[in-house]
Every structure is written in structure tokens, then in C-alpha cells.
Design a protein around this motif. Structure first.
Motif, PDB file in Angstrom:
ATOM      1  N   THR A  65       0.764  -1.218  -0.023  1.00  0.00           N
ATOM      2  CA  THR A  65      -0.015   0.013  -0.080  1.00  0.00           C
ATOM      3  C   THR A  65       0.833   1.050   0.005  1.00  0.00           C
ATOM      4  O   THR A  65       0.502   2.227  -0.413  1.00  0.00           O
ATOM      5  CB  THR A  65      -0.876   0.134   1.229  1.00  0.00           C
ATOM      6  OG1 THR A  65      -0.102  -0.193   2.379  1.00  0.00           O
ATOM      7  CG2 THR A  65      -1.935  -0.933   1.150  1.00  0.00           C
ATOM      8  N   TYR A  68      -1.215   5.522   2.907  1.00  0.00           N
ATOM      9  CA  TYR A  68      -2.737   5.518   2.887  1.00  0.00           C
ATOM     10  C   TYR A  68      -3.180   6.961   2.957  1.00  0.00           C
ATOM     11  O   TYR A  68      -2.329   8.052   3.369  1.00  0.00           O
ATOM     12  CB  TYR A  68      -3.354   5.054   4.144  1.00  0.00           C
ATOM     13  CG  TYR A  68      -3.331   3.457   4.190  1.00  0.00           C
ATOM     14  CD1 TYR A  68      -4.219   2.663   3.575  1.00  0.00           C
ATOM     15  CD2 TYR A  68      -2.164   3.041   4.930  1.00  0.00           C
ATOM     16  CE1 TYR A  68      -4.044   1.287   3.447  1.00  0.00           C
ATOM     17  CE2 TYR A  68      -2.089   1.523   5.181  1.00  0.00           C
ATOM     18  CZ  TYR A  68      -3.070   0.547   4.217  1.00  0.00           C
ATOM     19  OH  TYR A  68      -3.130  -0.606   4.208  1.00  0.00           O
ATOM     20  N   VAL A  87     -13.945   2.642   0.886  1.00  0.00           N
ATOM     21  CA  VAL A  87     -12.443   2.305   0.293  1.00  0.00           C
ATOM     22  C   VAL A  87     -12.470   2.384  -1.373  1.00  0.00           C
ATOM     23  O   VAL A  87     -13.360   2.067  -1.814  1.00  0.00           O
ATOM     24  CB  VAL A  87     -12.194   0.972   0.625  1.00  0.00           C
ATOM     25  CG1 VAL A  87     -10.790   0.461   0.075  1.00  0.00           C
ATOM     26  CG2 VAL A  87     -12.186   0.667   2.212  1.00  0.00           C
ATOM     27  N   ILE A 114     -10.944   6.247   1.955  1.00  0.00           N
ATOM     28  CA  ILE A 114      -9.440   5.788   2.095  1.00  0.00           C
ATOM     29  C   ILE A 114      -8.969   5.258   0.785  1.00  0.00           C
ATOM     30  O   ILE A 114      -9.756   4.395   0.359  1.00  0.00           O
ATOM     31  CB  ILE A 114      -9.438   4.665   3.356  1.00  0.00           C
ATOM     32  CG1 ILE A 114     -10.038   5.483   4.681  1.00  0.00           C
ATOM     33  CG2 ILE A 114      -7.913   4.243   3.410  1.00  0.00           C
ATOM     34  CD1 ILE A 114     -10.032   4.216   5.784  1.00  0.00           C
ATOM     35  N   ASN A 116      -5.021   4.184  -1.239  1.00  0.00           N
ATOM     36  CA  ASN A 116      -3.463   4.055  -1.029  1.00  0.00           C
ATOM     37  C   ASN A 116      -2.933   4.220  -2.294  1.00  0.00           C
ATOM     38  O   ASN A 116      -3.289   4.114  -3.365  1.00  0.00           O
ATOM     39  CB  ASN A 116      -3.443   2.852  -0.259  1.00  0.00           C
ATOM     40  CG  ASN A 116      -3.782   1.555  -1.092  1.00  0.00           C
ATOM     41  OD1 ASN A 116      -3.267   0.967  -2.052  1.00  0.00           O
ATOM     42  ND2 ASN A 116      -5.051   1.022  -0.373  1.00  0.00           N
ATOM     43  N   SER A 126      -4.367  -5.358  -1.302  1.00  0.00           N
ATOM     44  CA  SER A 126      -4.335  -3.687  -0.682  1.00  0.00           C
ATOM     45  C   SER A 126      -5.803  -3.272  -0.075  1.00  0.00           C
ATOM     46  O   SER A 126      -6.053  -2.759   0.710  1.00  0.00           O
ATOM     47  CB  SER A 126      -3.964  -2.663  -1.547  1.00  0.00           C
ATOM     48  OG  SER A 126      -4.746  -2.582  -2.508  1.00  0.00           O
ATOM     49  N   THR A 130      -6.235  -2.446   3.665  1.00  0.00           N
ATOM     50  CA  THR A 130      -7.105  -1.318   4.093  1.00  0.00           C
ATOM     51  C   THR A 130      -8.128  -1.369   5.129  1.00  0.00           C
ATOM     52  O   THR A 130      -8.376  -0.693   5.951  1.00  0.00           O
ATOM     53  CB  THR A 130      -7.664  -0.532   2.881  1.00  0.00           C
ATOM     54  OG1 THR A 130      -6.523  -0.176   1.792  1.00  0.00           O
ATOM     55  CG2 THR A 130      -8.466   0.802   3.162  1.00  0.00           C
TER      56      THR A 130
END
Length: 301
Positions: A65, A68, A87, A114, A116, A126, A130
Motif C-alpha cells: 500500500t 494511505y 475504500v 480511504i 492508497n 491492498s 485497508t
């Protein structure tokens, strides 16, 4: 010889120009919420910026990742309530710095968003990392997000390879049951995805999912997700689902062109917004009358 050098020079200039586009030019226009055409009142409302002021924070990630990027309502620091989470998974070569406006827009509607720096989101790894971060931050008394993340209302979205990653994350990964809903934007179709090792299994998806693609450009309509492949994928998904295509949109444009309905979907699914839900359900859902979309299929409650 001079002609050859001229050709090489032009090639170098074109390569540098392409590199500049990939590295520095945003894939999502900063003012897309004001420029994208809309075809319905609900689409207009949810394409606009929400009422929340937005802040962001970076956190270190793993080798996968890397970093973040978390965008969240500014009030989160001072109000004792939980916020739904979305996400976001990257498309190939499109890291969060290329579409900051999209993160900010979703967060302005009350979501913690969120992403990354993973460049291989199709594998779903990933996405799992997350989810682990979300759970960890929510239980960490030293985190600004301590007790503020609504773990019962987590959504996931992604574009292109990221769309394939959404299908992987919600069908075969360890944390697949943590998601309440999903949006896949121009997801790479099954045959190509599996060739790349993105082994999603559509018949294992058990959450409501919105799938949107565009109708323009060879790359979008012949390579990434031809309409016949999209229909096959839609038919395999056993859960509540919606499918539509944005008329005139090419592959890159699908990252943001349908964001009014993407936001409405998450508002309905994760925040219980009944007005947003009218885009997709009822006797006369808005998307059926929106002339900017075609190939609409609905199987939702």
C-alpha cells in the motif's frame, strides 16, 4: 540520417509528454462537480459538493500500500458519532494524487474515504490491508478515528483495474464480508482479469453492487468491458444489483462522469438516504429516465 534523428526526436518528445500526463496531470478535473453534464435532479444533487468541510491525513502503509490517504469530515475531531467508510481502489497508473477531487467530493457527503498507493489493486491484497487499517484505527485510542468509523457501513469502489479489484475484494478475499455495498466503474472483464491473475468470482458476491461503464472508445468498449461481457458479468452476480452505461463517456472519463449516481448509491446504501435511493428504486427510478445513460438493468429492492 537526419530524417531518422528527426523521427527519434519526435518519439522522445511524445514519450516525455505522455510521461508528464501520467505523472502530473489529474485524471479527475478539480472542478468536475461543476462541469459534468447531468440528466436528473438526484444526479444533480449528489454530484454537487456536500455540506461537510473536508480534511485529510496520510499514514504509512506496507510494501503493497505504501501510503494511505484518508479524507474525512472536519467535524469528526469534535463530534461523538460514527462515520461510514468508502475504500477506493486505483486503476492502473492512477494513484490517489491523480484524483484528489473524487476523494474530497465523497468526504464532503459525510464519508471517511480511504485510498492508497497500490498499483496492483486487481489482486485485492491492498483492499484487505485497508480493511485491517480501518479496524485498527477504530480501536486505537491514539487515533483521530478512534471509535469514529462505522464498521457496519463500509463500501468499496474502484475504476478499471480498481473495478476488478472491487470484484476480487468482495468475492474471494479474507475481509469480503466487511463490505456492505460496492461500486465497480468500468471493471476489467472476467477473461482479461483472470489472465492478469485477478481471480474474482462473481457468483460469490453477496452485497448490493452498482456497475457502470462508458459507451465510447475502443479501449473502453472493445477491450476493458464490451457490452456483451458486461451483461454476462451482471447476470452472474446473484445479489441485488444495478447496471448502466454512460453515453459518450470514454474509459478515463468513467472515473468521475457518473459520480452523481455513485455518491447517491453510497448515500442510500451506507447512510440510509431514501431520496438518493429513488435514483435506483421505486415505480419510476430516475436512472430509467436519464437520457445520459443506456443499457440499464435493475435488480434491487
Amino acid at each position: 540520417m537526419k530524417k531518422l534523428l528527426k523521427i527519434i526526436g519526435i518519439a522522445i518528445v511524445l514519450f516525455i509528454a505522455l510521461l508528464v500526463i501520467i505523472l502530473f496531470i489529474p485524471m479527475t478535473p478539480n472542478n468536475y462537480t461543476k462541469e459534468v453534464k447531468t440528466g436528473g435532479d438526484i444526479e444533480i444533487k449528489y454530484l454537487s459538493m456536500g455540506d461537510y468541510k473536508v480534511r485529510k491525513v496520510k499514514k504509512d502503509g506496507s510494501e503493497i500500500t505504501k501510503k494511505y490517504y484518508i479524507y474525512y469530515p472536519e467535524e469528526l475531531s469534535n463530534i461523538n458519532k460514527k462515520y461510514p467508510v468508502v475504500v477506493i481502489l486505483n486503476g492502473t497508473g492512477v494513484l490517489p494524487k491523480k484524483y484528489k477531487a473524487l476523494f474530497k467530493h465523497l468526504a464532503s457527503w459525510g464519508f471517511v474515504v480511504i485510498g492508497n498507493d497500490d498499483g496492483s489493486t486487481g489482486f485485492g491484497k491492498s483492499a484487505d490491508e485497508t480493511i485491517y487499517l480501518i479496524i485498527s484505527e477504530n480501536s486505537n485510542s491514539n487515533s483521530i478515528f478512534y471509535g469514529k468509523l462505522d464498521l457496519d457501513n463500509i463500501g468499496i469502489t474502484g475504476h478499471s483495474q480498481g473495478g476488478a479489484g472491487v470484484l476480487t475484494a468482495t468475492s474471494i478475499m479474507e475481509y469480503k464480508d466487511k463490505y456492505k455495498t460496492a461500486v465497480a466503474l468500468s471493471p476489467t472483464h472476467e477473461e482479461i482479469s483472470h489472465q492478469f491473475g485477478w481471480k474474482y468470482d462473481l457468483i460469490k458476491i453477496n452485497i448490493p453492487i452498482l456497475m457502470i461503464a462508458g459507451t465510447n472508445g475502443y479501449f473502453e468498449t472493445q477491450y476493458i468491458i464490451p457490452i456483451e461481457k458486461m451483461i454476462e458479468m451482471y447476470n452472474k452476480i446473484p445479489s441485488s444489483k444495478v447496471m448502466l452505461r454512460r453515453i459518450g463517456a470514454e474509459h478515463v472519463q468513467m472515473l468521475y462522469s457518473a459520480d452523481g449516481y455513485v455518491t447517491a448509491w453510497f448515500m442510500w446504501q451506507l447512510q440510509g438516504d431514501e431520496e438518493a435511493g429513488k435514483a435506483f428504486i421505486g415505480d419510476n427510478p430516475e436512472i430509467r429516465n436519464n437520457k445520459l445513460y443506456q443499457d440499464i438493468q435493475l435488480s434491487v429492492e
